[in-house]
Design a protein around this motif. Sequence first.
Motif, short mmCIF file in Angstrom:
data_model
loop_
_atom_site.label_atom_id
_atom_site.label_comp_id
_atom_site.label_asym_id
_atom_site.label_seq_id
_atom_site.Cartn_x
_atom_site.Cartn_y
_atom_site.Cartn_z
N VAL A 146 4.32 2.76 6.46
CA VAL A 146 3.10 3.56 6.51
C VAL A 146 2.38 3.57 7.87
O VAL A 146 1.98 4.63 8.36
CB VAL A 146 2.08 3.18 5.40
N VAL A 149 4.27 5.66 10.52
CA VAL A 149 4.24 7.11 10.27
C VAL A 149 2.87 7.68 10.63
O VAL A 149 2.75 8.72 11.27
CB VAL A 149 4.59 7.42 8.79
N ARG A 150 1.83 6.94 10.25
CA ARG A 150 0.48 7.41 10.57
C ARG A 150 0.28 7.50 12.09
O ARG A 150 -0.24 8.49 12.60
CB ARG A 150 -0.54 6.44 9.98
N ASP A 153 2.01 10.42 13.63
CA ASP A 153 1.27 11.67 13.42
C ASP A 153 0.16 11.82 14.45
O ASP A 153 -0.07 12.90 14.98
CB ASP A 153 0.67 11.68 12.00
N MET A 192 11.52 1.73 0.28
CA MET A 192 11.30 2.19 1.64
C MET A 192 11.23 3.71 1.66
O MET A 192 11.97 4.36 0.92
CB MET A 192 12.46 1.70 2.52
N LEU A 193 10.35 4.25 2.49
CA LEU A 193 10.26 5.70 2.63
C LEU A 193 11.62 6.24 3.07
O LEU A 193 12.28 5.66 3.92
CB LEU A 193 9.21 6.06 3.70
N ASP A 197 11.29 11.83 2.98
CA ASP A 197 9.85 11.57 2.89
C ASP A 197 9.21 11.70 4.27
O ASP A 197 8.20 12.40 4.44
CB ASP A 197 9.58 10.14 2.40
N ILE A 201 6.54 14.53 5.67
CA ILE A 201 5.18 14.17 6.04
C ILE A 201 4.87 14.61 7.48
O ILE A 201 3.83 15.19 7.76
CB ILE A 201 4.93 12.66 5.87
N ALA B 15 7.76 2.98 -2.49
CA ALA B 15 7.93 4.03 -1.48
C ALA B 15 7.15 5.29 -1.85
O ALA B 15 6.56 5.94 -0.99
CB ALA B 15 9.40 4.35 -1.30
N LYS B 19 4.17 7.17 0.21
CA LYS B 19 4.19 8.58 0.59
C LYS B 19 2.88 9.27 0.18
O LYS B 19 2.27 9.99 0.97
CB LYS B 19 5.37 9.27 -0.10
N LEU B 22 0.00 8.15 2.40
CA LEU B 22 0.11 8.74 3.73
C LEU B 22 -0.32 10.20 3.73
O LEU B 22 -1.06 10.64 4.61
CB LEU B 22 1.56 8.64 4.22
N LEU B 26 -3.40 11.44 6.01
CA LEU B 26 -3.08 12.32 7.13
C LEU B 26 -3.74 13.69 6.98
O LEU B 26 -4.13 14.31 7.97
CB LEU B 26 -1.56 12.47 7.28
N ARG B 33 -8.85 16.13 13.48
CA ARG B 33 -8.26 16.33 14.79
C ARG B 33 -8.46 17.76 15.29
O ARG B 33 -8.68 18.00 16.47
CB ARG B 33 -6.76 16.04 14.67
#
Lengths: 272, 93
Positions: A146, A149-150, A153, A192-193, A197, A201, B15, B19, B22, B26, B33
């Motif tokens: 997490v 990934v954040r 982004d 795990m992602l 995924d 995202i 997982a 997701k 996130l 986001l 942003r």
Amino acid sequence: MSKVIVVTSGKGGVGKTTTSAAFAAGLALRGHKTVVIDFDVGLRNLDLVMGCERRVVFDFINVINGDANLQQALIRDKRIENLYIFPTSQTRDKEALKREGVEKVMELLRRDFEYIVCDSPAGIEHGALTALYHADSAIIVTNPEVSSVRDSDRIIGILAAKSRRAERREKPVEEHLLLTRYSPERVKKGEMLSVEDVTEILSVPLLGVIPESATVLKASNTGMPVILDPESPAGRAYEDAVARFVGEQREMRFVMPERKSLLRGWFGRAAS
Amino acid sequence: MSLFDFFFPKKPPSASIAKERLQLVLAHERADRDSPDFLPRMQKELLAVVAKYIAIKDDMLRVSLGKEGNTSVLEINVEMPSAAKPVKRAANA
């Protein structure tokens, strides 16, 4: 035409330097004249990962300040033709990468090299912003986790706003996602992602998936880019990623759990 | 749902929780942003002006920029305290 590639992630410890080393080596192995630059002022590590730490005489900051010229600071790799390493300085002055100075150096490098790989520091401060500023392409190194990934982004947003291409309203920086430390077995267990995924995202085209592998540590222990280890699955995955980067079609490997034959299950364990 | 599932409910794999979390965080961060960077400053100044006359707390004034069709809409929301009291002003003000 030369191309500047930034290897970036926002988060630390996801494999930027490993990727920079492997990628630069991979490009050079394919015959492209390549230089890899360490932008992590004060926390120099690319030299260690590339195994040239004892050959550093002058560095990036020396060149910017005019204490040395570029030719004096560039270290020629002894294993791979066409590959050069440009180490950074261990100064604690984080602002030492002056904008005009970096601009001049990049201009000189563009004249001489096909690929300029910029190893970005973690974070979104001066060093990271300088590393991504000149980029034509970005490799966004992300772990299936997490916080990584954040942060990826976030860095994607910064690429779109703060790069030179964005400032000049040119064609945006070309983005590539590189998923590292991937464990298909854990993905299968739902721990795990997955590749899907993360790509969903971040919505950045996938350049490659590098499997979690003990050989990565072994490579950095000995100062050898992992792509040079013929036994390493991570090395093969990097090779594929480099090939895709230059436009070749390669099927994704290492995204499914390995099918172990009975024999490999018994005897393979000691070898891996 | 079978009786078995009822007594032993399956936990969603971690997982998929990752997701979902996130995607949520986001979505918020991307909206922030894309907003111009003067918005937080403007919100602060507007708050200071309103607070001169009405006793409101920091989180009771919200500024946001949105789009409706082809026009940009600047939205300023001020939440009034239930019994809005004017700020007592000094006698000589």
